[in-house]
Design an enzyme around this catalytic site. Structure first.
Site, PDB file in Angstrom:
ATOM      1  N   ASP A  63       0.825  -1.200   0.000  1.00 42.11           N
ATOM      2  CA  ASP A  63       0.000   0.000   0.000  1.00 42.11           C
ATOM      3  C   ASP A  63       0.866   1.260   0.000  1.00 42.11           C
ATOM      4  OD1 ASP A  63      -2.786   0.781  -0.086  1.00 42.11           O
ATOM      5  OD2 ASP A  63      -2.450   1.747   1.841  1.00 42.11           O
ATOM      6  N   CYS A  93     -10.675   4.704  -4.581  1.00 43.79           N
ATOM      7  CA  CYS A  93      -9.717   4.517  -3.496  1.00 43.79           C
ATOM      8  C   CYS A  93     -10.170   5.276  -2.248  1.00 43.79           C
ATOM      9  CB  CYS A  93      -8.349   4.980  -3.988  1.00 43.79           C
ATOM     10  SG  CYS A  93      -7.123   5.182  -2.709  1.00 43.79           S
ATOM     11  N   TYR A 136     -12.431   3.520   0.960  1.00 47.77           N
ATOM     12  CA  TYR A 136     -11.746   3.475   2.266  1.00 47.77           C
ATOM     13  C   TYR A 136     -12.521   4.293   3.307  1.00 47.77           C
ATOM     14  CZ  TYR A 136      -7.517   0.796   1.278  1.00 47.77           C
ATOM     15  OH  TYR A 136      -6.634  -0.225   0.991  1.00 47.77           O
ATOM     16  N   TYR A 162      -8.962   6.136   8.739  1.00 41.83           N
ATOM     17  CA  TYR A 162      -9.901   6.254   7.616  1.00 41.83           C
ATOM     18  C   TYR A 162     -11.313   6.667   8.067  1.00 41.83           C
ATOM     19  CZ  TYR A 162      -6.061   4.522   4.888  1.00 41.83           C
ATOM     20  OH  TYR A 162      -4.822   4.409   4.299  1.00 41.83           O
ATOM     21  N   GLU A 194      -9.650  -2.178  -6.547  1.00 42.92           N
ATOM     22  CA  GLU A 194      -9.697  -2.111  -5.077  1.00 42.92           C
ATOM     23  C   GLU A 194      -9.973  -3.490  -4.485  1.00 42.92           C
ATOM     24  OE1 GLU A 194      -9.225   0.063  -2.506  1.00 42.92           O
ATOM     25  OE2 GLU A 194      -8.334   1.376  -3.992  1.00 42.92           O
TER      26      GLU A 194
HETATM   27  C1  HMH Z   1      -5.275   0.282  -2.351  1.00 40.42           C
HETATM   28  C2  HMH Z   1      -5.723   1.484  -1.601  1.00 40.42           C
HETATM   29  N1  HMH Z   1      -6.905   2.015  -1.862  1.00 40.42           N
HETATM   30  C3  HMH Z   1      -7.327   3.124  -1.198  1.00 40.42           C
HETATM   31  C4  HMH Z   1      -6.537   3.737  -0.256  1.00 40.42           C
HETATM   32  C5  HMH Z   1      -7.009   4.965   0.481  1.00 40.42           C
HETATM   33  O1  HMH Z   1      -6.186   6.034   0.285  1.00 40.42           O
HETATM   34  C6  HMH Z   1      -5.289   3.134   0.006  1.00 40.42           C
HETATM   35  N2  HMH Z   1      -4.459   3.638   0.932  1.00 40.42           N
HETATM   36  N3  HMH Z   1      -4.918   2.024  -0.678  1.00 40.42           N
END
Ligand code: HMH
Length: 224
Positions: free
Chosen positions: A44, A135, A139, A165, A207
């Site tokens: 990530d 994304c 989240y 988040y 995602e």
């Molecule tokens: C794969 C992924 N999707 C969304 C976010 C949210 O920023 C993240 N950190 N990573």
């Protein structure tokens, strides 16, 4: 109906699968294997390095100072708030910042981030925002849902992730980005909207695959 409402409805079956995914469920009930989370954090981090660049490209493509300023804020928040969460987790895993930054991206990480960068570099601002929105939006939803589970946001290990988040700041940035896409798509002809919807659907699919990749700690299947 707002364009974002149309998108929201379109991707509900996938979002439901995200929420039910054992990786997400495992963060919520604290049962997730830490090795899987360690792998996820590294991938990530690499993903977010490229993702940040989309905000920088957004600044270039925006036509007014207010939007440019917001993209600058999103860039700052990703590099200095969101990614500091990753750096803190890395410390717990004894991974140095250098190691984190220079780790090898998995096939899925590279595919997802490069797809977004391709759209961001070659298409318009609405398309760029459609690529990066799933994304933030998904989240924000996952963070909010998991934070409703009693004790989840205070969990000794996964609590920090959930709190980050679920936090108002992240929720508001997601909301701003949703509103921006509604503004940018207003009055666009259907064939353009359909293309933008496709981009949004594609990154939504990515995602889901990212959760799956993390759960299976998958790198390059050809090497295994
Ligand atoms: C794969 C992924 N999707 C969304 C976010 C949210 O920023 C993240 N950190 N990573």
């Amino acid at each position: 109906m707002k364009f974002s409402e149309r998108l929201y409805e379109k991707v509900q079956p996938i979002w439901k699968k995200n929420h039910e995914h054992p990786f997400v469920q495992g963060m919520g009930n604290g049962s997730l294997d830490k090795e899987k989370f360690r792998y996820y954090m590294i991938q990530d981090y690499l993903y977010l390095i490229d993702y940040s660049k989309l905000f920088a490209i957004g600044t270039v493509k925006a036509n007014d100072l207010k939007t440019m300023g917001k993209f600058a804020e999103l860039l700052d928040s990703t590099l200095n708030t969101e990614m500091s969460l990753h750096r803190q987790y890395a410390k717990k895993f004894d991974i140095s910042e250098e190691e984190l930054e220079n780790a090898e991206p998995a096939a899925m990480t590279l595919s997802y981030s490069h797809y977004m960068l391709h759209v961001g570099q070659n298409e318009g601002l609405a398309e760029l925002v459609a690529a990066l929105l799933p994304c933030m939006w998904s989240y924000a939803e996952i963070g909010k849902e998991l934070s409703k589970i009693p004790g989840a946001a205070e969990h000794e290990f996964y609590g920090d992730w959930i709190s980050m988040y679920a936090d108002d700041e992240f929720q508001e940035l997601a909301k701003w980005t949703i509103d921006l896409l509604d503004d940018l798509t207003e009055g666009k002809p259907e064939h353009e909207l359909a293309r933008i919807e496709d981009i949004f659907l594609n990154t939504t699919r990515f995602e889901f695959m990212f959760w799956d990749m993390a759960y299976n700690q998958e790198m390059w299947p050809a090497d295994e």
